[in-house]
Design a protein around this motif. Structure first.
Motif, mmCIF file in Angstrom:
data_model
loop_
_atom_site.group_PDB
_atom_site.id
_atom_site.type_symbol
_atom_site.label_atom_id
_atom_site.label_comp_id
_atom_site.label_asym_id
_atom_site.label_seq_id
_atom_site.Cartn_x
_atom_site.Cartn_y
_atom_site.Cartn_z
ATOM 1 N N ALA A 37 -3.950 43.432 13.963
ATOM 2 C CA ALA A 37 -5.015 42.982 13.071
ATOM 3 C C ALA A 37 -4.857 43.583 11.674
ATOM 4 C CB ALA A 37 -6.375 43.343 13.644
ATOM 5 N N GLN A 51 -12.641 35.959 10.634
ATOM 6 C CA GLN A 51 -12.647 36.639 11.921
ATOM 7 C C GLN A 51 -11.249 37.158 12.244
ATOM 8 O OE1 GLN A 51 -14.157 33.896 14.799
ATOM 9 N NE2 GLN A 51 -16.113 33.690 13.771
ATOM 10 N N GLU A 52 -11.182 38.228 13.025
ATOM 11 C CA GLU A 52 -9.910 38.868 13.357
ATOM 12 C C GLU A 52 -8.915 37.875 13.968
ATOM 13 O OE1 GLU A 52 -8.711 42.119 16.563
ATOM 14 O OE2 GLU A 52 -9.979 42.928 14.962
ATOM 15 N N LYS A 53 -9.383 37.044 14.857
ATOM 16 C CA LYS A 53 -8.511 36.067 15.512
ATOM 17 C C LYS A 53 -7.918 35.104 14.480
ATOM 18 C CE LYS A 53 -8.567 32.626 19.194
ATOM 19 N NZ LYS A 53 -9.395 31.935 20.182
ATOM 20 N N ASP A 54 -8.745 34.649 13.534
ATOM 21 C CA ASP A 54 -8.271 33.755 12.480
ATOM 22 C C ASP A 54 -7.303 34.457 11.537
ATOM 23 O OD1 ASP A 54 -9.637 31.555 13.404
ATOM 24 O OD2 ASP A 54 -11.325 31.789 12.020
ATOM 25 N N ARG A 55 -7.553 35.729 11.243
ATOM 26 C CA ARG A 55 -6.639 36.485 10.381
ATOM 27 C C ARG A 55 -5.241 36.503 10.972
ATOM 28 N NH1 ARG A 55 -9.906 42.023 8.912
ATOM 29 N NH2 ARG A 55 -11.621 41.028 7.804
ATOM 30 N N ILE A 56 -5.178 36.766 12.266
ATOM 31 C CA ILE A 56 -3.885 36.847 12.945
ATOM 32 C C ILE A 56 -3.196 35.489 12.947
ATOM 33 C CG2 ILE A 56 -2.784 37.288 15.171
ATOM 34 C CD1 ILE A 56 -5.063 39.426 15.580
ATOM 35 N N THR A 57 -3.951 34.437 13.231
ATOM 36 C CA THR A 57 -3.386 33.086 13.227
ATOM 37 C C THR A 57 -2.882 32.700 11.847
ATOM 38 O OG1 THR A 57 -4.884 32.451 15.010
ATOM 39 C CG2 THR A 57 -3.879 30.672 13.761
ATOM 40 N N ARG A 94 0.307 34.684 10.953
ATOM 41 C CA ARG A 94 1.488 34.172 11.671
ATOM 42 C C ARG A 94 2.003 32.895 11.030
ATOM 43 N NH1 ARG A 94 -0.431 35.366 17.870
ATOM 44 N NH2 ARG A 94 0.263 37.531 17.877
ATOM 45 N N MET A 112 -6.315 41.770 21.141
ATOM 46 C CA MET A 112 -5.183 42.129 20.310
ATOM 47 C C MET A 112 -5.273 43.600 19.916
ATOM 48 S SD MET A 112 -2.970 39.787 19.348
ATOM 49 C CE MET A 112 -2.863 38.185 20.084
#
Length: 79
Positions: free
Chosen positions: A6, A27-33, A36, A1
């Motif tokens: 982020a 984690q960055e991935k969880d922040r984005i999820t 959203r 990403m």
């Protein structure tokens, strides 16, 4: 990403009540999820939904006190 995605996700989470103390744990991935999901929630319910998501994902204790809503201060002459 991309980094801007982020950063925007972090801003959304902070805006709707994610405690600053736990931001480094997410984690960055969880922040984005999470961001959203919250952005698809009706505006008045976003803070509540974010808190529910943080509890579901184990980032926040369910028994932790909810933050108090900020009161808006009326400025003189704004009537």
């Amino acid at each position: 990403m991309s980094d801007s995605v982020a950063v925007d996700a972090k801003r959304i989470l902070l805006r709707y009540g994610a405690p600053i103390a736990i931001m480094d744990q997410i984690q960055e991935k969880d922040r984005i999820t999470l961001a959203r999901t919250v952005s698809r929630t009706p505006v008045p319910e976003r803070g509540i939904r974010l808190r529910e998501l943080l509890v579901e994902h184990g980032y926040l204790d369910a028994k932790a006190p909810a933050p108090k809503a900020k009161k808006r201060v009326r400025r003189a002459g704004s009537d």
